[in-house]
Design a protein around this motif. Structure first.
Motif, PDB file in Angstrom:
ATOM      1  N   LEU A  59       9.898  14.747   7.295  1.00  0.00           N
ATOM      2  CA  LEU A  59       9.916  14.761   5.834  1.00  0.00           C
ATOM      3  C   LEU A  59      10.627  15.980   5.264  1.00  0.00           C
ATOM      4  CD1 LEU A  59       6.234  13.633   5.148  1.00  0.00           C
ATOM      5  CD2 LEU A  59       8.298  12.229   5.009  1.00  0.00           C
ATOM      6  N   THR A  60      10.553  17.107   5.954  1.00  0.00           N
ATOM      7  CA  THR A  60      11.104  18.351   5.412  1.00  0.00           C
ATOM      8  C   THR A  60      12.343  18.841   6.146  1.00  0.00           C
ATOM      9  OG1 THR A  60       9.630  19.688   6.794  1.00  0.00           O
ATOM     10  CG2 THR A  60       8.835  19.100   4.585  1.00  0.00           C
ATOM     11  N   GLY A  61      12.619  18.298   7.311  1.00  0.00           N
ATOM     12  CA  GLY A  61      13.724  18.786   8.125  1.00  0.00           C
ATOM     13  C   GLY A  61      15.033  18.073   7.864  1.00  0.00           C
ATOM     14  N   ASP A  62      16.037  18.530   8.579  1.00  0.00           N
ATOM     15  CA  ASP A  62      17.364  17.940   8.486  1.00  0.00           C
ATOM     16  C   ASP A  62      17.474  16.845   9.549  1.00  0.00           C
ATOM     17  OD1 ASP A  62      19.990  17.489   7.807  1.00  0.00           O
ATOM     18  OD2 ASP A  62      20.786  19.188   8.936  1.00  0.00           O
ATOM     19  N   VAL A  63      17.070  15.636   9.170  1.00  0.00           N
ATOM     20  CA  VAL A  63      17.077  14.507  10.098  1.00  0.00           C
ATOM     21  C   VAL A  63      17.859  13.365   9.474  1.00  0.00           C
ATOM     22  CG1 VAL A  63      14.853  15.125  11.137  1.00  0.00           C
ATOM     23  CG2 VAL A  63      14.914  13.554   9.206  1.00  0.00           C
ATOM     24  N   GLY A  64      18.143  12.355  10.260  1.00  0.00           N
ATOM     25  CA  GLY A  64      18.873  11.196   9.767  1.00  0.00           C
ATOM     26  C   GLY A  64      18.045  10.360   8.813  1.00  0.00           C
ATOM     27  N   TYR A  65      18.747   9.610   7.984  1.00  0.00           N
ATOM     28  CA  TYR A  65      18.070   8.754   7.004  1.00  0.00           C
ATOM     29  C   TYR A  65      17.213   7.695   7.677  1.00  0.00           C
ATOM     30  CZ  TYR A  65      21.146  10.869   3.526  1.00  0.00           C
ATOM     31  OH  TYR A  65      21.793  11.752   2.710  1.00  0.00           O
ATOM     32  N   ASP A  66      17.629   7.220   8.834  1.00  0.00           N
ATOM     33  CA  ASP A  66      16.845   6.201   9.526  1.00  0.00           C
ATOM     34  C   ASP A  66      15.501   6.755   9.983  1.00  0.00           C
ATOM     35  OD1 ASP A  66      18.258   7.811  11.323  1.00  0.00           O
ATOM     36  OD2 ASP A  66      18.406   6.233  12.836  1.00  0.00           O
ATOM     37  N   ARG A  67      15.477   7.998  10.432  1.00  0.00           N
ATOM     38  CA  ARG A  67      14.197   8.611  10.832  1.00  0.00           C
ATOM     39  C   ARG A  67      13.306   8.843   9.616  1.00  0.00           C
ATOM     40  NH1 ARG A  67      14.582  13.573  14.404  1.00  0.00           N
ATOM     41  NH2 ARG A  67      12.334  13.384  14.221  1.00  0.00           N
ATOM     42  N   ARG A  68      13.925   9.251   8.513  1.00  0.00           N
ATOM     43  CA  ARG A  68      13.145   9.436   7.286  1.00  0.00           C
ATOM     44  C   ARG A  68      12.555   8.119   6.810  1.00  0.00           C
ATOM     45  NH1 ARG A  68      15.343  14.203   3.802  1.00  0.00           N
ATOM     46  NH2 ARG A  68      14.698  15.572   5.456  1.00  0.00           N
ATOM     47  N   LEU A  69      13.344   7.062   6.903  1.00  0.00           N
ATOM     48  CA  LEU A  69      12.867   5.745   6.503  1.00  0.00           C
ATOM     49  C   LEU A  69      11.632   5.363   7.310  1.00  0.00           C
ATOM     50  CD1 LEU A  69      13.031   3.003   5.078  1.00  0.00           C
ATOM     51  CD2 LEU A  69      14.767   2.330   6.767  1.00  0.00           C
ATOM     52  N   GLU A  70      11.662   5.586   8.610  1.00  0.00           N
ATOM     53  CA  GLU A  70      10.504   5.254   9.454  1.00  0.00           C
ATOM     54  C   GLU A  70       9.281   6.084   9.056  1.00  0.00           C
ATOM     55  OE1 GLU A  70      10.362   2.605  11.438  1.00  0.00           O
ATOM     56  OE2 GLU A  70      12.383   2.277  10.681  1.00  0.00           O
ATOM     57  N   ALA A  71       9.482   7.348   8.723  1.00  0.00           N
ATOM     58  CA  ALA A  71       8.365   8.192   8.295  1.00  0.00           C
ATOM     59  C   ALA A  71       7.759   7.664   6.997  1.00  0.00           C
ATOM     60  CB  ALA A  71       8.839   9.630   8.122  1.00  0.00           C
ATOM     61  N   TYR A  72       8.605   7.253   6.059  1.00  0.00           N
ATOM     62  CA  TYR A  72       8.085   6.734   4.792  1.00  0.00           C
ATOM     63  C   TYR A  72       7.424   5.375   4.953  1.00  0.00           C
ATOM     64  CZ  TYR A  72       9.476  10.642   1.979  1.00  0.00           C
ATOM     65  OH  TYR A  72       9.550  11.896   1.441  1.00  0.00           O
ATOM     66  N   LYS A  73       7.836   4.600   5.920  1.00  0.00           N
ATOM     67  CA  LYS A  73       7.137   3.335   6.205  1.00  0.00           C
ATOM     68  C   LYS A  73       5.711   3.636   6.669  1.00  0.00           C
ATOM     69  CE  LYS A  73      11.063   0.362   7.416  1.00  0.00           C
ATOM     70  NZ  LYS A  73      11.739  -0.351   8.515  1.00  0.00           N
ATOM     71  N   LYS A  74       5.579   4.659   7.507  1.00  0.00           N
ATOM     72  CA  LYS A  74       4.241   5.044   7.975  1.00  0.00           C
ATOM     73  C   LYS A  74       3.394   5.560   6.818  1.00  0.00           C
ATOM     74  CE  LYS A  74       5.782   6.339  12.607  1.00  0.00           C
ATOM     75  NZ  LYS A  74       5.979   7.487  13.522  1.00  0.00           N
ATOM     76  N   LEU A  75       3.994   6.389   5.965  1.00  0.00           N
ATOM     77  CA  LEU A  75       3.253   6.909   4.814  1.00  0.00           C
ATOM     78  C   LEU A  75       2.851   5.798   3.854  1.00  0.00           C
ATOM     79  CD1 LEU A  75       5.046  10.215   3.757  1.00  0.00           C
ATOM     80  CD2 LEU A  75       2.696   9.947   4.543  1.00  0.00           C
ATOM     81  N   ALA A  77       2.127   2.794   4.499  1.00  0.00           N
ATOM     82  CA  ALA A  77       1.025   1.987   5.055  1.00  0.00           C
ATOM     83  C   ALA A  77      -0.341   2.594   4.772  1.00  0.00           C
ATOM     84  CB  ALA A  77       1.219   1.806   6.556  1.00  0.00           C
ATOM     85  N   VAL A  78      -0.404   3.915   4.558  1.00  0.00           N
ATOM     86  CA  VAL A  78      -1.693   4.571   4.350  1.00  0.00           C
ATOM     87  C   VAL A  78      -1.828   5.203   2.960  1.00  0.00           C
ATOM     88  CG1 VAL A  78      -2.059   5.013   6.803  1.00  0.00           C
ATOM     89  CG2 VAL A  78      -0.885   6.731   5.410  1.00  0.00           C
ATOM     90  N   SER A  79      -0.823   5.025   2.117  1.00  0.00           N
ATOM     91  CA  SER A  79      -0.829   5.660   0.800  1.00  0.00           C
ATOM     92  C   SER A  79      -1.952   5.143  -0.079  1.00  0.00           C
ATOM     93  CB  SER A  79       0.494   5.413   0.076  1.00  0.00           C
ATOM     94  OG  SER A  79       1.551   6.005   0.752  1.00  0.00           O
ATOM     95  N   PRO A  80      -2.711   6.068  -0.690  1.00  0.00           N
ATOM     96  CA  PRO A  80      -3.719   5.633  -1.659  1.00  0.00           C
ATOM     97  C   PRO A  80      -3.037   5.167  -2.946  1.00  0.00           C
ATOM     98  CG  PRO A  80      -3.677   8.033  -1.522  1.00  0.00           C
ATOM     99  CD  PRO A  80      -2.723   7.517  -0.489  1.00  0.00           C
ATOM    100  N   ASP A  81      -3.785   4.482  -3.780  1.00  0.00           N
ATOM    101  CA  ASP A  81      -3.221   3.877  -4.991  1.00  0.00           C
ATOM    102  C   ASP A  81      -2.481   4.868  -5.883  1.00  0.00           C
ATOM    103  OD1 ASP A  81      -4.155   1.398  -4.269  1.00  0.00           O
ATOM    104  OD2 ASP A  81      -5.988   1.544  -5.460  1.00  0.00           O
ATOM    105  N   ASP A  82      -2.974   6.089  -6.003  1.00  0.00           N
ATOM    106  CA  ASP A  82      -2.374   7.029  -6.946  1.00  0.00           C
ATOM    107  C   ASP A  82      -0.995   7.544  -6.537  1.00  0.00           C
ATOM    108  OD1 ASP A  82      -3.840   8.274  -4.950  1.00  0.00           O
ATOM    109  OD2 ASP A  82      -4.514   9.932  -6.193  1.00  0.00           O
ATOM    110  N   ILE A  83      -0.556   7.314  -5.306  1.00  0.00           N
ATOM    111  CA  ILE A  83       0.765   7.773  -4.860  1.00  0.00           C
ATOM    112  C   ILE A  83       1.584   6.633  -4.234  1.00  0.00           C
ATOM    113  CG2 ILE A  83       0.005   8.525  -2.556  1.00  0.00           C
ATOM    114  CD1 ILE A  83       2.464  10.440  -4.779  1.00  0.00           C
TER     115      ILE A  83
END
Length: 129
Positions: A59-75, A77-83
């Motif tokens: 989320l904070t590092g210099d990584v490829g967009y595909d890796r970021r996409l996978e991280a946000y898919k994981k987030l 899946a567990v995100s509470p309603d307010d975010i």
């Protein structure tokens, strides 16, 4: 008359033998649905923070967009309603970039508010991030 009676008896018997199969199938279906529902990730602030910490370098590092996409898919899946809506916006933005890198600027602009709210949420709710 005996032949007709025998045929009717066989038909009744053959119908009765399907009852345990049908009941067994329904029980199996209920078990599968219960397993599926229990396997869904918990949507909570604690789960969100846990995944955010696991994915911090992505989320904070210099990584490829595909890796970021996978991280946000994981987030997501567990995100509470307010975010959740903000995380969904960010995930969709990264999907757009991965599919067509020329969308980087427009997707980035579309995600900027959501990313600010995500950062604020993490700062307020996730200790030791």
């Amino acid at each position: 008359m005996t032949n007709q009676h025998d045929t009717q008896s066989k038909q009744k018997y053959s119908r009765k033998r399907y009852i345990p199969i049908i009941i067994g199938g329904l029980v199996l279906l209920i078990v599968i649905v219960a397993i599926f529902l229990s396997a869904q990730p918990e949507r909570s602030g604690a789960s969100f923070c846990s995944v955010a910490k696991e994915e911090k370098s992505t989320l904070t590092g210099d990584v490829g967009y595909d890796r970021r996409l996978e991280a946000y898919k994981k987030l997501e899946a567990v995100s509470p309603d307010d975010i959740r809506s903000d995380i969904t916006t960010i995930r969709k933005g990264y999907e757009s970039i991965v599919q067509n890198p020329s969308n980087t600027i427009s997707a980035g602009l579309g995600m900027s508010g959501a990313e600010n709210r995500r950062s604020d949420y993490i700062t307020k709710n996730c200790e030791d991030f």
